[in-house]
Design a protein around this motif. Structure first.
Motif, mmCIF file in Angstrom:
data_model
loop_
_atom_site.group_PDB
_atom_site.id
_atom_site.type_symbol
_atom_site.label_atom_id
_atom_site.label_comp_id
_atom_site.label_asym_id
_atom_site.label_seq_id
_atom_site.Cartn_x
_atom_site.Cartn_y
_atom_site.Cartn_z
ATOM 1 N N LEU A 16 32.919 34.726 31.098
ATOM 2 C CA LEU A 16 31.471 34.714 30.864
ATOM 3 C C LEU A 16 31.065 33.289 30.539
ATOM 4 O O LEU A 16 31.658 32.638 29.675
ATOM 5 N N LEU A 17 30.073 32.812 31.244
ATOM 6 C CA LEU A 17 29.497 31.492 31.002
ATOM 7 C C LEU A 17 28.130 31.718 30.358
ATOM 8 O O LEU A 17 27.448 32.680 30.692
ATOM 9 N N PHE A 18 27.733 30.842 29.464
ATOM 10 C CA PHE A 18 26.457 31.003 28.769
ATOM 11 C C PHE A 18 25.547 29.829 29.075
ATOM 12 O O PHE A 18 25.934 28.678 28.866
ATOM 13 N N SER A 19 24.353 30.135 29.582
ATOM 14 C CA SER A 19 23.373 29.070 29.799
ATOM 15 C C SER A 19 22.922 28.548 28.441
ATOM 16 O O SER A 19 23.040 29.242 27.420
ATOM 17 N N ASN A 20 22.409 27.325 28.419
ATOM 18 C CA ASN A 20 21.867 26.774 27.174
ATOM 19 C C ASN A 20 20.746 27.665 26.648
ATOM 20 O O ASN A 20 20.628 27.881 25.444
ATOM 21 N N HIS A 21 19.932 28.178 27.570
ATOM 22 C CA HIS A 21 18.838 29.070 27.192
ATOM 23 C C HIS A 21 19.394 30.304 26.476
ATOM 24 O O HIS A 21 18.886 30.706 25.430
ATOM 25 N N ALA A 22 20.449 30.899 27.028
ATOM 26 C CA ALA A 22 21.042 32.095 26.409
ATOM 27 C C ALA A 22 21.576 31.781 25.020
ATOM 28 O O ALA A 22 21.344 32.550 24.075
ATOM 29 N N GLU A 24 20.641 29.502 22.922
ATOM 30 C CA GLU A 24 19.520 29.296 22.000
ATOM 31 C C GLU A 24 18.871 30.639 21.634
ATOM 32 O O GLU A 24 18.603 30.915 20.466
ATOM 33 N N ARG A 25 18.618 31.469 22.633
ATOM 34 C CA ARG A 25 17.955 32.759 22.383
ATOM 35 C C ARG A 25 18.812 33.694 21.526
ATOM 36 O O ARG A 25 18.301 34.351 20.632
ATOM 37 N N ILE A 26 20.110 33.781 21.818
ATOM 38 C CA ILE A 26 20.936 34.696 21.023
ATOM 39 C C ILE A 26 21.044 34.202 19.579
ATOM 40 O O ILE A 26 21.079 35.014 18.655
ATOM 41 N N ARG A 27 21.060 32.889 19.403
ATOM 42 C CA ARG A 27 21.067 32.351 18.034
ATOM 43 C C ARG A 27 19.782 32.747 17.315
ATOM 44 O O ARG A 27 19.812 33.250 16.193
ATOM 45 N N GLN A 28 18.640 32.560 17.974
ATOM 46 C CA GLN A 28 17.344 32.906 17.381
ATOM 47 C C GLN A 28 17.238 34.391 17.059
ATOM 48 O O GLN A 28 16.601 34.782 16.086
ATOM 49 N N ARG A 29 17.837 35.219 17.885
ATOM 50 C CA ARG A 29 17.696 36.678 17.758
ATOM 51 C C ARG A 29 18.817 37.333 16.947
ATOM 52 O O ARG A 29 18.830 38.545 16.786
ATOM 53 N N GLY A 30 19.759 36.532 16.465
ATOM 54 C CA GLY A 30 20.841 37.067 15.653
ATOM 55 C C GLY A 30 21.830 37.918 16.444
ATOM 56 O O GLY A 30 22.452 38.833 15.892
ATOM 57 N N GLU A 77 28.418 35.143 39.866
ATOM 58 C CA GLU A 77 28.597 33.912 40.618
ATOM 59 C C GLU A 77 29.832 33.956 41.513
ATOM 60 O O GLU A 77 30.224 32.941 42.069
ATOM 61 N N GLY A 78 30.440 35.138 41.625
ATOM 62 C CA GLY A 78 31.590 35.289 42.502
ATOM 63 C C GLY A 78 32.926 35.163 41.791
ATOM 64 O O GLY A 78 33.872 35.849 42.135
ATOM 65 N N THR A 79 33.003 34.270 40.804
ATOM 66 C CA THR A 79 34.240 34.099 40.037
ATOM 67 C C THR A 79 34.001 34.235 38.538
ATOM 68 O O THR A 79 34.950 34.232 37.758
ATOM 69 N N ALA A 80 32.749 34.324 38.155
ATOM 70 C CA ALA A 80 32.365 34.434 36.740
ATOM 71 C C ALA A 80 30.946 34.986 36.668
ATOM 72 O O ALA A 80 30.246 35.060 37.669
ATOM 73 N N SER A 81 30.560 35.350 35.466
ATOM 74 C CA SER A 81 29.191 35.809 35.226
ATOM 75 C C SER A 81 28.536 34.857 34.238
ATOM 76 O O SER A 81 29.130 34.505 33.217
ATOM 77 N N ARG A 82 27.334 34.434 34.567
ATOM 78 C CA ARG A 82 26.570 33.584 33.654
ATOM 79 C C ARG A 82 25.589 34.459 32.894
ATOM 80 O O ARG A 82 24.816 35.206 33.491
ATOM 81 N N ILE A 83 25.623 34.360 31.576
ATOM 82 C CA ILE A 83 24.682 35.075 30.727
ATOM 83 C C ILE A 83 23.422 34.221 30.664
ATOM 84 O O ILE A 83 23.465 33.062 30.236
ATOM 85 N N ILE A 84 22.318 34.798 31.084
ATOM 86 C CA ILE A 84 21.056 34.065 31.171
ATOM 87 C C ILE A 84 20.236 34.254 29.908
ATOM 88 O O ILE A 84 19.661 33.315 29.379
ATOM 89 N N THR A 85 20.187 35.479 29.402
ATOM 90 C CA THR A 85 19.524 35.754 28.129
ATOM 91 C C THR A 85 19.962 37.123 27.641
ATOM 92 O O THR A 85 20.584 37.892 28.383
ATOM 93 N N ALA A 86 19.646 37.402 26.389
ATOM 94 C CA ALA A 86 19.911 38.715 25.796
ATOM 95 C C ALA A 86 18.833 38.969 24.758
ATOM 96 O O ALA A 86 18.365 38.034 24.099
ATOM 97 N N TYR A 87 18.439 40.226 24.640
ATOM 98 C CA TYR A 87 17.380 40.572 23.685
ATOM 99 C C TYR A 87 17.445 42.050 23.340
ATOM 100 O O TYR A 87 18.042 42.853 24.068
ATOM 101 N N PHE A 88 16.834 42.389 22.219
ATOM 102 C CA PHE A 88 16.683 43.783 21.831
ATOM 103 C C PHE A 88 15.394 44.284 22.474
ATOM 104 O O PHE A 88 14.328 43.723 22.224
ATOM 105 N N PRO A 89 15.480 45.301 23.333
ATOM 106 C CA PRO A 89 14.275 45.770 24.026
ATOM 107 C C PRO A 89 13.291 46.409 23.044
ATOM 108 O O PRO A 89 13.693 46.987 22.026
ATOM 109 N N SER A 90 11.998 46.262 23.362
ATOM 110 C CA SER A 90 10.962 46.838 22.495
ATOM 111 C C SER A 90 10.193 47.925 23.238
ATOM 112 O O SER A 90 10.108 47.916 24.465
#
Length: 104
Positions: A16-22, A24-30, A77-90
């Motif tokens: 699993l690869l993590f984008s910078n955006h992901a 930052e967002r997971i840090r903000q969202r705990g 991505e064929g050899t890995a998955s990039r995590i783009i974001t994560a959130y708790f749905p509302s």
């Protein structure tokens, strides 16, 4: 179309690869990395985004380690998955099942 089994395999193999955006967002969202892994391993794909660039992505519905519902957007991505974001749905954006977007 992305197959959840591929994303789960990447997760099992620590691909699993993590984008910078992901990150930052997971840090903000705990949200912890273990929660994302739990969501993927327990999850199902509820939306596909085949036209995303540079790789197709999908929305995964699953549960955190605590059992709380989590959504993860990931690419294949064929050899890995990039995590783009994560959130708790509302309930503002999703129906009571937390899988179906409102207005669709």
């Amino acid at each position: 179309m992305i197959d959840i089994k591929n994303i789960q395999e990447y997760c099992k193999n620590d691909m699993l690869l993590f984008s910078n955006h992901a990150l930052e967002r997971i840090r903000q969202r705990g949200i912890k990395i273990k929660d994302i892994e739990s969501c993927i391993m327990s999850g199902e794909i509820i939306e596909q985004y085949p036209d995303d660039f540079p790789f197709p992505s999908c929305l995964i519905f699953g549960a955190c380690v605590s059992g709380k519902i989590l959504h993860v957007v990931a690419s294949d991505e064929g050899t890995a998955s990039r995590i783009i974001t994560a959130y708790f749905p509302s309930l503002d954006k999703f129906e009571n099942d937390l899988k179906t977007r409102k207005g669709r």
